[in-house]
Scaffold this motif. Structure first.
Motif: not given
Length: 267
Positions: A41-70
């Motif tokens: 994701i480039k600086k100043h960009q507005l980027y979307g992460l999409i997919g069906p329910n259960g695709a893993g999107k919130t899990t990605v957010f949890n790794m980005l914020t340190g809630v889950y360790k990759p």
């Protein structure tokens, strides 16, 4: 994971990218919830992460914020390796997040909700706070002034003394974004910000997100199921399906990709 972290760069000077995700994976028992994800994701960009329910999107957010360790892979924020750091460390480095289900302190005022977001940057000690020493009052005054300025941006300053639980739903969403911005982030993560909104509220939210990106020179990554919002504001998309990348690229091209249409419609 440690080997990959040792081989990954700690600091990348002058990178044009705000976020780089490299071969990111996480496994829960026998389930590989995210598998080898790459995203830039480039600086100043507005980027979307999409997919069906259960695709893993919130899990990605949890790794980005340190809630889950990759389990493997690494995450670079503005040239700095943040993989494996704690949520508090990552927030201080520059990632803030909102949630699909609004998580305000409902019994606290609108103003105090925003001030909570500033606590990581406060300099006074616990003793100074308990004893109400001069530095405590000085910093509290500065935080109050900054919080009111943020509330003015979202036209919430007139309700600064109201309990957050008494705000209409759309204003609660704005307050949550204001609280996230109070941490002074480089990257703002929005988890289904349009959830529960009617069309008028969604249209207003789209303008708010654009405004935040431009006014605060912010990079924004959002998860969203409302395709009207996604197509209206996102410049690029990554689509997840069963934890793996299904497609990525410019928004209109991705949304017209037959693989993406099939994943959503189940055909």
């Amino acid at each position: 994971m440690k080997e990959q972290l040792n081989n990954s760069p700690e600091i990348i000077e002058g990178s044009p990218n705000m976020l780089e995700i490299n071969e990111l994976s996480i496994q829960f028992g026998g389930l590989r919830a995210v598998d080898g994800l790459n995203m830039t994701i480039k600086k100043h960009q507005l980027y979307g992460l999409i997919g069906p329910n259960g695709a893993g999107k919130t899990t990605v957010f949890n790794m980005l914020t340190g809630v889950y360790k990759p389990t493997s892979g690494y995450i670079i924020l503005d040239g700095e390796n943040i993989t494996g750091k704690s949520p508090v460390e990552i927030n201080k480095i520059g990632i803030a997040r909102t949630f699909q289900n609004i998580r305000l302190f409902k019994g606290m005022s609108v103003l105090d909700n925003v001030k909570v977001g500033m606590q990581n940057s406060s300099k006074y000690t616990t003793i100074e706070g308990i004893l109400r020493l001069p530095r405590y009052f000085k910093e509290e005054k500065q935080m109050t002034e900054k919080a009111i300025e943020l509330l003015k941006v979202f036209e919430l300053d007139g309700e600064k003394d109201a309990l957050s639980q008494n705000l209409p739903y759309g204003k609660q969403r704005k307050l949550e974004i204001a609280r996230a911005l109070a941490t002074n982030p480089k990257l703002l993560l929005l988890d289904e910000p349009a959830a529960g909104m009617n069309p008028n509220e969604t249209a207003e939210l789209m303008e708010t997100i654009r405004f935040v990106r431009d006014e605060f020179d912010m990079t924004i990554l959002l998860i969203e199921h409302d395709m009207k919002l996604v197509s209206g504001i996102c410049e690029e998309l990554t689509v997840l399906n069963f934890g793996q990348e299904l497609a990525h690229g410019e928004t209109s091209a991705v949304l017209n990709d037959p693989k993406v249409i099939t994943a959503y419609l189940g055909e």
